[in-house]
Design an enzyme around this catalytic site. Structure first.
Site, mmCIF file in Angstrom:
data_model
loop_
_atom_site.group_PDB
_atom_site.id
_atom_site.type_symbol
_atom_site.label_atom_id
_atom_site.label_comp_id
_atom_site.label_asym_id
_atom_site.label_seq_id
_atom_site.Cartn_x
_atom_site.Cartn_y
_atom_site.Cartn_z
ATOM 1 N N SER A 160 -8.237 20.874 -30.645
ATOM 2 C CA SER A 160 -9.250 19.486 -30.275
ATOM 3 C C SER A 160 -8.123 18.814 -29.009
ATOM 4 O O SER A 160 -9.006 17.746 -28.643
ATOM 5 C CB SER A 160 -9.328 18.516 -31.367
ATOM 6 O OG SER A 160 -10.235 19.154 -32.065
ATOM 7 N N THR A 161 -7.472 19.443 -28.314
ATOM 8 C CA THR A 161 -6.514 18.421 -27.299
ATOM 9 C C THR A 161 -7.291 19.706 -25.883
ATOM 10 O O THR A 161 -7.942 18.707 -25.240
ATOM 11 C CB THR A 161 -5.097 19.278 -27.115
ATOM 12 O OG1 THR A 161 -4.208 18.840 -27.676
ATOM 13 C CG2 THR A 161 -4.566 18.764 -25.805
#
Length: 385
Positions: A68-69
């Site tokens: 999710s970065t």
């Protein structure tokens, strides 16, 4: 002491020591961390191995999946469209994506897609495993999905659907897939080694992700929910399509090749620190403007905070970015914003200290939000300023 390679300004040697200590304490297998101050690199180091067996060294050119970065870079792409006058965050999603108007969503504004308030963390109807890799199938499924809550009334983390929701708006406006848009607008101009949809020619330098251990007793365990209540919103958010929880999926060519703008960015710490470094200093670096100050302010302005309907703990969001909160800090300054990824990775910008930060690793841990390894590195960065 673990062998750490790269470059480190003498002022930031304590960060290197904290990083090395994590290897000595067996908290890392392979990892990298990078920091820019006012757009200038002051730290770019790496160490360890790219595989669980510890046979292949992590090098300067190693990249890794950052889960999710990725969302932070996807958000930057959307904000660029706002800056270019092509996207209105208060306009209905359906004005760009007409099919989205189904199931009572005709007036749902674009901003809710970025702030996790849209009520679409999951598709209701059962999907097939390989649907995960079919962009049109997933976008069509979301377009016909009725929100799980009244949009805007609360928030819940759109763990995977964020990518299709925000990404399809980008595609409808530009005619480019999100991965192509990111490559053209961010990666190429800034020299970022960041990919959403990874070409097979890069496979030899991708680190193997090592699965996290189960959460400790008393810690949040979302995967238990998928087993106990497979028809629940949380279960469907994590495992519909059912491929999403497959062990080892992240290390396959199929995963790397597709575009999942919420979850399958492949990059290194240097690239995260560079793009967030630009954002930390008014949005421009080396003569290239990433974002305007107005878009940066939208990134760190709180849109939602409190109990998260999906993660079942407190979260705090700006438009497309996670913000600091007690127990999940992005340093001491209130305007810091960015995004963590499952297992521990993180990229963030601090406009007050003009810090750009990136951390990536392959040994996943089971915590949610900010990993203790990265918290220690952040503390060391600010103690060095």
């Amino acid at each position: 002491m673990a062998k750490i390679e790269g470059t480190c300004d003498r002022k930031f040697e304590r960060v290197q020591k904290v990083f090395a200590q994590a290897f000595d304490d067996a908290k890392e297998v392979g990892a990298a961390v990078a920091v820019t101050i006012d757009g200038k690199p002051v730290l770019d180091i790496w160490g360890g191995h790219t595989d669980k067996a510890k046979t292949k060294p992590w090098t300067r050119d190693t990249i890794v999946n950052v889960y999710s970065t990725t969302k932070g870079l996807t958000a930057i792409c959307a904000h660029r469209l706002v800056d270019q006058g092509l996207l209105d965050l208060d306009a209905p999603v359906a004005s760009y994506w007409p099919e989205f108007a189904q199931a009572g969503k005709a007036k749902l504004p674009v901003r809710y897609l970025l702030s996790h308030q849209a009520g679409l963390p999951a598709v209701r109807k059962p999907l097939q495993p390989d649907d995960l890799f079919n962009w049109d199938t997933m976008c069509s499924a979301l377009a016909e999905t009725e929100p799980w809550w009244t949009p805007g009334a609360k928030h819940g983390y759109h763990a995977i659907t964020y990518g299709w929701l925000v990404g399809e708006v980008i595609r409808r406006i530009t005619g480019k897939s999100p991965g192509t848009y990111l490559r053209d607008e961010l990666a190429a101009p800034l020299g970022l080694d960041f990919h959403i949809g990874l070409d097979a020619k890069h496979d030899g330098r991708v680190a193997e992700m090592i699965a996290a251990p189960p959460p400790a007793p008393g810690q949040p365990n979302l995967f238990e929910e998928t087993v106990k209540n497979p028809e629940s919103m949380v279960a469907k958010a994590l495992n519909n399509p059912p491929m999403m929880l497959s062990p080892g999926l992240v290390n396959t060519r199929k995963w790397r090749a597709c575009e999942l703008p919420a979850a399958n960015g492949h990059t290194n710490a240097r690239s995260l620190a560079r793009v967030y470094g630009a954002v930390s200093r008014g949005g421009e670096v080396d003569g290239y403007r990433v974002l305007t100050p107005a878009s940066i302010a939208r990134g760190y302005t709180e849109q939602a905070r409190g109990p998260d309907a999906v993660l079942q703990l407190s979260t705090r969001f700006g438009l497309g970015f996670m913000l600091s909160q007690p127990g999940a800090s992005l340093g001491p300054n209130p305007r810091a914003f960015g995004h963590p990824g499952a297992g521990g990775s993180l990229g963030f910008a601090d406009p007050d200290a003009r810090v750009g930060f990136g951390y990536v690793m392959n040994k996943m841990e089971s915590g949610i939000l900010i990993d203790p390894r990265v918290s220690a590195l952040i503390d060391a960065v600010y103690a060095s300023l």
